[in-house]
Scaffold this active site. Structure first.
Site, PDB file in Angstrom:
ATOM      1  CB  VAL A 180      60.955  -4.048-111.133  1.00  0.00           C
ATOM      2  CG1 VAL A 180      61.140  -4.736-112.479  1.00  0.00           C
ATOM      3  CG2 VAL A 180      62.157  -3.174-110.810  1.00  0.00           C
ATOM      4  CB  SER A 181      57.310  -4.227-107.032  1.00  0.00           C
ATOM      5  OG  SER A 181      56.228  -4.325-107.927  1.00  0.00           O
TER       6      SER A 181
END
Length: 198
Positions: free
Chosen positions: A11-12
């Site tokens: 995930v970022s």
């Protein structure tokens, strides 16, 4: 399928939840201890979880990812890593959201060739879309400034990282609430900026 299955999830940001990807890995049969994860942008492959994964996988193992963009965002680097895993390490790759890309070791040479061609095409399209999105951001900001609409109090200046955060939000990697939090503004302000630029 021979060897060991390993999962990679990303995930970022640290605030994003990776449960959806973990559930998909579990459903596919990847052991919990064989899942490697990163919570950072996919702009390059200098990520601790990904590096640890590369050290772990061996010939005949299979890498499982939810979608191709979990590997990264750069077209050339995705292709390079894909070939490193499949050709140099001689491992298979399974993309859960797009089975046509699978290069599992039990697939024929033709199937694997088609998968690589598809990967190149999709990665190119994804990168082209991101470039167009960035261009829209730049043009939208310029247009908003040119209009010079200032009603009520003086408008808040766009933060220096607005373009990066807007890009993540537009791709669905950040919620509007999270994007606003990272920019240090309220939800209403972020929604207003997004509407003006979009």
């Amino acid at each position: 399928m021979t060897g060991t299955m390993y999962g990679y999830i990303r995930v970022s940001t640290k605030d994003q939840n990776d449960d959806r990807q973990r559930i998909a890995m579990k459903k596919y049969g990847v052991a919990k201890e064989n899942i490697f994860a990163d919570k950072q942008s996919g702009k390059d492959f200098e990520r601790p979880g990904y590096k640890a994964l590369l050290k772990k996988i061996r010939e005949c193992d299979t890498l499982i990812i939810k979608s191709i963009d979990r590997l990264g965002r750069d077209f050339n680097e995705i292709i390079e890593q894909w070939r490193h895993i499949t050709l140099e390490k001689k491992c298979g790759i399974v993309v859960l959201d797009m089975k046509l890309l699978n290069t599992g070791l039990d697939r024929s040479l033709l199937d694997r060739l088609v998968a690589e061609i598809m990967l190149i095409a999709l990665s190119y399209v994804a990168e082209t879309e991101r470039e167009m999105m960035r261009q829209r951001v730049v043009e939208g900001i310029a247009a908003a400034k040119a209009r010079g609409v200032a009603v009520g109090r003086k408008p808040i200046q766009l933060p220096h990282n607005f373009e990066f955060i807007w890009d993540l939000w537009a791709q669905g990697e950040l919620s509007g609430r999270e994007a606003a939090r990272q920019l240090g503004v309220d939800n209403h302000t972020f929604a207003k900026w997004a509407k003006e630029i979009g």
